[in-house]
Motif scaffolding. Sequence first.
Motif, PDB file in Angstrom:
ATOM      1  N   GLY A  88       0.809  -1.213   0.000  1.00  0.00           N
ATOM      2  CA  GLY A  88       0.000   0.000   0.000  1.00  0.00           C
ATOM      3  C   GLY A  88       0.841   1.261   0.000  1.00  0.00           C
ATOM      4  O   GLY A  88       1.995   1.284  -0.439  1.00  0.00           O
ATOM      5  N   TRP A  89       0.261   2.330   0.533  1.00  0.00           N
ATOM      6  CA  TRP A  89       0.857   3.673   0.500  1.00  0.00           C
ATOM      7  C   TRP A  89       1.824   3.823   1.666  1.00  0.00           C
ATOM      8  O   TRP A  89       1.451   3.610   2.826  1.00  0.00           O
ATOM      9  CB  TRP A  89      -0.261   4.696   0.617  1.00  0.00           C
ATOM     10  CG  TRP A  89       0.088   6.110   0.248  1.00  0.00           C
ATOM     11  CD1 TRP A  89       1.146   6.855   0.673  1.00  0.00           C
ATOM     12  CD2 TRP A  89      -0.671   6.965  -0.622  1.00  0.00           C
ATOM     13  NE1 TRP A  89       1.104   8.112   0.144  1.00  0.00           N
ATOM     14  CE2 TRP A  89      -0.004   8.213  -0.662  1.00  0.00           C
ATOM     15  CE3 TRP A  89      -1.849   6.815  -1.348  1.00  0.00           C
ATOM     16  CZ2 TRP A  89      -0.478   9.291  -1.406  1.00  0.00           C
ATOM     17  CZ3 TRP A  89      -2.314   7.880  -2.082  1.00  0.00           C
ATOM     18  CH2 TRP A  89      -1.640   9.108  -2.122  1.00  0.00           C
ATOM     19  N   ILE A  90       3.056   4.201   1.366  1.00  0.00           N
ATOM     20  CA  ILE A  90       4.054   4.396   2.416  1.00  0.00           C
ATOM     21  C   ILE A  90       4.612   5.808   2.331  1.00  0.00           C
ATOM     22  O   ILE A  90       4.552   6.463   1.288  1.00  0.00           O
ATOM     23  CB  ILE A  90       5.191   3.355   2.322  1.00  0.00           C
ATOM     24  CG1 ILE A  90       5.826   3.345   0.933  1.00  0.00           C
ATOM     25  CG2 ILE A  90       4.678   1.972   2.700  1.00  0.00           C
ATOM     26  CD1 ILE A  90       6.987   2.387   0.772  1.00  0.00           C
ATOM     27  N   THR A  91       5.151   6.281   3.438  1.00  0.00           N
ATOM     28  CA  THR A  91       5.777   7.604   3.493  1.00  0.00           C
ATOM     29  C   THR A  91       6.931   7.669   2.492  1.00  0.00           C
ATOM     30  O   THR A  91       7.704   6.718   2.386  1.00  0.00           O
ATOM     31  CB  THR A  91       6.287   7.879   4.918  1.00  0.00           C
ATOM     32  OG1 THR A  91       5.187   7.839   5.817  1.00  0.00           O
ATOM     33  CG2 THR A  91       6.954   9.241   5.004  1.00  0.00           C
ATOM     34  N   PRO A  92       7.068   8.775   1.751  1.00  0.00           N
ATOM     35  CA  PRO A  92       8.085   8.859   0.702  1.00  0.00           C
ATOM     36  C   PRO A  92       9.489   9.082   1.247  1.00  0.00           C
ATOM     37  O   PRO A  92      10.090  10.140   1.074  1.00  0.00           O
ATOM     38  CB  PRO A  92       7.609  10.049  -0.135  1.00  0.00           C
ATOM     39  CG  PRO A  92       6.922  10.933   0.850  1.00  0.00           C
ATOM     40  CD  PRO A  92       6.224   9.992   1.794  1.00  0.00           C
ATOM     41  N   GLY A  93      10.007   8.066   1.925  1.00  0.00           N
ATOM     42  CA  GLY A  93      11.355   8.161   2.463  1.00  0.00           C
ATOM     43  C   GLY A  93      11.372   8.056   3.976  1.00  0.00           C
ATOM     44  O   GLY A  93      10.347   8.159   4.648  1.00  0.00           O
ATOM     45  N   TYR A  94      12.554   7.841   4.512  1.00  0.00           N
ATOM     46  CA  TYR A  94      12.713   7.717   5.960  1.00  0.00           C
ATOM     47  C   TYR A  94      12.500   9.068   6.631  1.00  0.00           C
ATOM     48  O   TYR A  94      13.019  10.090   6.187  1.00  0.00           O
ATOM     49  CB  TYR A  94      14.100   7.182   6.300  1.00  0.00           C
ATOM     50  CG  TYR A  94      14.410   7.232   7.778  1.00  0.00           C
ATOM     51  CD1 TYR A  94      13.809   6.331   8.655  1.00  0.00           C
ATOM     52  CD2 TYR A  94      15.264   8.203   8.300  1.00  0.00           C
ATOM     53  CE1 TYR A  94      14.077   6.392  10.016  1.00  0.00           C
ATOM     54  CE2 TYR A  94      15.529   8.264   9.657  1.00  0.00           C
ATOM     55  CZ  TYR A  94      14.931   7.359  10.513  1.00  0.00           C
ATOM     56  OH  TYR A  94      15.177   7.431  11.867  1.00  0.00           O
ATOM     57  N   VAL A  95      11.738   9.055   7.714  1.00  0.00           N
ATOM     58  CA  VAL A  95      11.531  10.233   8.551  1.00  0.00           C
ATOM     59  C   VAL A  95      11.990   9.872   9.961  1.00  0.00           C
ATOM     60  O   VAL A  95      11.611   8.821  10.492  1.00  0.00           O
ATOM     61  CB  VAL A  95      10.049  10.674   8.563  1.00  0.00           C
ATOM     62  CG1 VAL A  95       9.846  11.857   9.507  1.00  0.00           C
ATOM     63  CG2 VAL A  95       9.585  11.031   7.151  1.00  0.00           C
ATOM     64  N   LYS A  96      12.792  10.729  10.573  1.00  0.00           N
ATOM     65  CA  LYS A  96      13.343  10.443  11.884  1.00  0.00           C
ATOM     66  C   LYS A  96      12.246  10.106  12.894  1.00  0.00           C
ATOM     67  O   LYS A  96      11.219  10.770  12.953  1.00  0.00           O
ATOM     68  CB  LYS A  96      14.152  11.649  12.385  1.00  0.00           C
ATOM     69  CG  LYS A  96      14.890  11.403  13.696  1.00  0.00           C
ATOM     70  CD  LYS A  96      15.715  12.618  14.089  1.00  0.00           C
ATOM     71  CE  LYS A  96      16.453  12.376  15.402  1.00  0.00           C
ATOM     72  NZ  LYS A  96      17.278  13.553  15.802  1.00  0.00           N
ATOM     73  N   ASN A  97      12.478   9.076  13.693  1.00  0.00           N
ATOM     74  CA  ASN A  97      11.577   8.609  14.746  1.00  0.00           C
ATOM     75  C   ASN A  97      10.290   8.000  14.208  1.00  0.00           C
ATOM     76  O   ASN A  97       9.339   7.797  14.965  1.00  0.00           O
ATOM     77  CB  ASN A  97      11.236   9.729  15.735  1.00  0.00           C
ATOM     78  CG  ASN A  97      12.442  10.220  16.494  1.00  0.00           C
ATOM     79  OD1 ASN A  97      13.331   9.435  16.832  1.00  0.00           O
ATOM     80  ND2 ASN A  97      12.519  11.519  16.741  1.00  0.00           N
ATOM     81  N   GLN A  98      10.268   7.698  12.909  1.00  0.00           N
ATOM     82  CA  GLN A  98       9.130   6.996  12.338  1.00  0.00           C
ATOM     83  C   GLN A  98       9.612   5.711  11.684  1.00  0.00           C
ATOM     84  O   GLN A  98      10.803   5.534  11.440  1.00  0.00           O
ATOM     85  CB  GLN A  98       8.392   7.882  11.329  1.00  0.00           C
ATOM     86  CG  GLN A  98       7.779   9.108  11.955  1.00  0.00           C
ATOM     87  CD  GLN A  98       6.872   9.903  11.038  1.00  0.00           C
ATOM     88  OE1 GLN A  98       6.561  11.049  11.312  1.00  0.00           O
ATOM     89  NE2 GLN A  98       6.409   9.301   9.950  1.00  0.00           N
TER      90      GLN A  98
END
Length: 403
Positions: A88-98
């Motif tokens: 499915g839909w994922i955040t577009p890249g690593y985000v700190k603390n996520q």
Amino acid sequence: MRKSTLSCLTALFLLLPQLSQAAGLAQVVDYGDPHIHRVWRQMAALERGESKDVLRIMQFGDSHTGGDYFTHAFRDRMQQRFGNAGIGWITPGYVKNQRSAQVLMKMAGNWKTRIARANPENFPVGGVANLPDSGAYMEIQPKFPVNGPLRVSVWSRRSSDVTSGGWRIVMPDGEQRELAAPLSQDWQVSYVYGAGNEQNSFFLRADETPAELGGIVIDALAPGVTVDALGVVGAMQRVILRWQPEALRDQLRWRKPDLLILSYGTNEAFDVKPDFEAYYNDLQTSVRNLRAAAPQAAILLIGAPNSARKTGPGEQVGCRYKIPAALRNVQTIQKQIAIEEKLLYWDWEKAMGGACSIQRYAAANPPLAGQDLIHFTEDGYERSGADFYESFIQLYQRGRKSR
């Protein structure tokens, strides 16, 4: 806010401490959502093996969603019962603390990350955008086997008036695909088809003059369920109002979600200068904007979970530590909006066991909550996600029988 609304809020506020003492499974309550029976029909058809459709669920929220523990507990059970339709839909890249429970993201080269909680600019759905330098790339490594035919969709836009290049994606089976370049500074989607191969990675590479990345969606070409977890650590509900209206419209009409879940309230509860009338109005506006952008979707509102503070101002409710001063009003407004806007509602605090529950969770062995008395441990999120699933399934079973 009208006086009658304030009176209702006051009455609900007085009832909340009594209601929160009730132990046991907190029910998902349907306050008249016009589209939920369509969801029940989709689930029943999938369960009987009579459907080739996908039930798409999207959850927007704060750190409780951004960690993807709660959502994955719900996702895993839904996909086991009704079928797995992909990441499915994922955040577009690593985000700190996520984190994502489904993929590990590694980013090489220089990336400029924008997050909607701080910068009210041109944001896509989810509130995160990533602009790479030329030559930067991202590895998306699935944590579970990904086999069979896939569709990978990428949302991007030109970051300036200068023409941007497209993206190159290497699929897990080794095939390389070219994605069309965005034509403007509005968010646009391009997609490719390919195949998964166990747990091999996807690679997304930026060409010269890269475009800004606003969303990655990996769908299996199979019936079942997807649960998209789009959370931002530290976000309040008003973050939704910072997403570009055109992006909200275009991206949700493209995704065609069947159920939208909103899970905010913890950060509002700790707000040192709360404006409850503004919160009521913002939440109502967000719900109505989502209804307009996804007119076929049911909407479920999750009430803020129990939390506490060891120091500073708060409300004493008979626990060792105080609860945040704004928590009760936030929960009351959430429930009132659910009633007025005809949504579904789940009382997370009630599911936990009431007013002092986060403190009992933290003292449990093994602990179910962290010592900050705000966030849960992995075991705690697993328990809450399982409770939510059971409550949701109970309403589904009642709704299925009533049709």
